[in-house]
Design a protein around this motif. Structure first.
Motif, mmCIF file in Angstrom:
data_model
loop_
_atom_site.group_PDB
_atom_site.id
_atom_site.type_symbol
_atom_site.label_atom_id
_atom_site.label_comp_id
_atom_site.label_asym_id
_atom_site.label_seq_id
_atom_site.Cartn_x
_atom_site.Cartn_y
_atom_site.Cartn_z
ATOM 1 N N ALA A 20 0.730 -1.292 -0.115
ATOM 2 C CA ALA A 20 -0.098 0.008 -0.006
ATOM 3 C C ALA A 20 0.939 1.413 0.123
ATOM 4 C CB ALA A 20 -0.855 -0.003 1.284
ATOM 5 N N THR A 21 2.170 1.140 0.604
ATOM 6 C CA THR A 21 2.923 2.373 0.501
ATOM 7 C C THR A 21 4.331 2.008 -0.047
ATOM 8 O OG1 THR A 21 4.181 1.800 2.690
ATOM 9 C CG2 THR A 21 1.981 3.011 2.900
ATOM 10 N N LYS A 22 4.779 3.274 -0.693
ATOM 11 C CA LYS A 22 6.224 2.988 -1.428
ATOM 12 C C LYS A 22 7.203 2.543 -0.560
ATOM 13 C CE LYS A 22 9.108 5.797 -4.589
ATOM 14 N NZ LYS A 22 10.182 5.057 -4.342
ATOM 15 N N LYS A 23 7.053 3.173 0.699
ATOM 16 C CA LYS A 23 8.097 2.803 1.802
ATOM 17 C C LYS A 23 8.174 1.226 2.031
ATOM 18 C CE LYS A 23 9.739 3.883 6.333
ATOM 19 N NZ LYS A 23 9.087 4.740 7.707
ATOM 20 N N GLU A 24 7.070 0.673 2.197
ATOM 21 C CA GLU A 24 6.996 -0.832 2.260
ATOM 22 C C GLU A 24 7.660 -1.382 1.323
ATOM 23 O OE1 GLU A 24 3.200 -1.331 5.256
ATOM 24 O OE2 GLU A 24 2.938 -1.082 2.977
ATOM 25 N N ALA A 25 7.307 -1.207 -0.032
ATOM 26 C CA ALA A 25 7.528 -1.786 -1.399
ATOM 27 C C ALA A 25 9.234 -1.420 -1.512
ATOM 28 C CB ALA A 25 7.062 -1.108 -2.635
ATOM 29 N N ASP A 26 9.700 -0.491 -1.168
ATOM 30 C CA ASP A 26 11.357 -0.063 -1.333
ATOM 31 C C ASP A 26 11.866 -1.081 -0.301
ATOM 32 O OD1 ASP A 26 10.872 1.764 -3.361
ATOM 33 O OD2 ASP A 26 10.998 3.480 -2.142
ATOM 34 N N ALA A 27 11.300 -1.140 0.870
ATOM 35 C CA ALA A 27 12.062 -2.153 2.071
ATOM 36 C C ALA A 27 11.902 -3.337 1.701
ATOM 37 C CB ALA A 27 11.151 -1.857 3.208
ATOM 38 N N HIS A 28 10.977 -4.073 0.941
ATOM 39 C CA HIS A 28 10.892 -5.305 0.467
ATOM 40 C C HIS A 28 12.006 -5.480 -0.704
ATOM 41 C CE1 HIS A 28 9.292 -9.276 -0.023
ATOM 42 N NE2 HIS A 28 8.989 -9.229 -1.257
ATOM 43 N N ASP A 29 11.861 -4.646 -1.605
ATOM 44 C CA ASP A 29 12.757 -4.655 -2.745
ATOM 45 C C ASP A 29 14.243 -4.648 -2.370
ATOM 46 O OD1 ASP A 29 13.195 -4.664 -5.674
ATOM 47 O OD2 ASP A 29 14.058 -2.498 -5.395
ATOM 48 N N LYS A 30 14.628 -3.863 -1.213
ATOM 49 C CA LYS A 30 16.025 -3.862 -0.699
ATOM 50 C C LYS A 30 16.304 -5.316 -0.218
ATOM 51 C CE LYS A 30 18.949 -1.403 2.484
ATOM 52 N NZ LYS A 30 19.150 -0.141 3.159
ATOM 53 N N MET A 31 15.380 -5.800 0.690
ATOM 54 C CA MET A 31 15.445 -7.122 1.154
ATOM 55 C C MET A 31 15.751 -8.093 0.141
ATOM 56 S SD MET A 31 13.930 -10.338 1.983
ATOM 57 C CE MET A 31 12.510 -10.143 1.676
#
Length: 111
Positions: A20-31
């Motif tokens: 739902a948020t870009k921050k969560e998506a970026d964190a998952h992508d970084k992981m």
């Protein structure tokens, strides 16, 4: 009609997760980036593990990277958990000396 914004993490043309948020998506992508790098590292170490095992280990290590970093620094991650509670600001002035002591302890551990 409602407009809903969704952030989708795509890897190798495959949708992995929706957020739902870009921050969560970026964190998952970084992981996932970290997991890919760990996979390559473990694979180059010539370990006798299957590709599935390497992938699973890489994902676990990437998901728990904070604890892993403490372990690699020679610290016990279980002992670090209570100190995080001491980082929260306390409204009572009497608690400030204890917070300074906790901060000094952390600085010593990092060295």
């Amino acid at each position: 009609m409602a407009v809903i914004v969704k952030y989708i993490v795509v890897r190798n043309g495959e949708e992995k997760m929706t957020f739902a948020t870009k921050k969560e998506a970026d964190a998952h992508d970084k992981m996932l980036d970290i997991a890919d790098n760990l996979f390559d590292f473990l694979e180059s170490a010539k370990t006798k593990l299957t590709e599935d095992q390497l992938e699973e280990i890489s994902l676990v290590m990437a998901q728990k990277r904070d604890a892993l970093m403490l372990i690699l620094r020679g610290m016990n991650p279980k002992k670090q958990a209570p100190s995080k509670l001491a980082d929260k600001p306390v409204s009572k002035p009497a608690a400030k000396p204890a917070a300074k002591t906790a901060a000094k302890t952390k600085i010593k551990e990092k060295k």
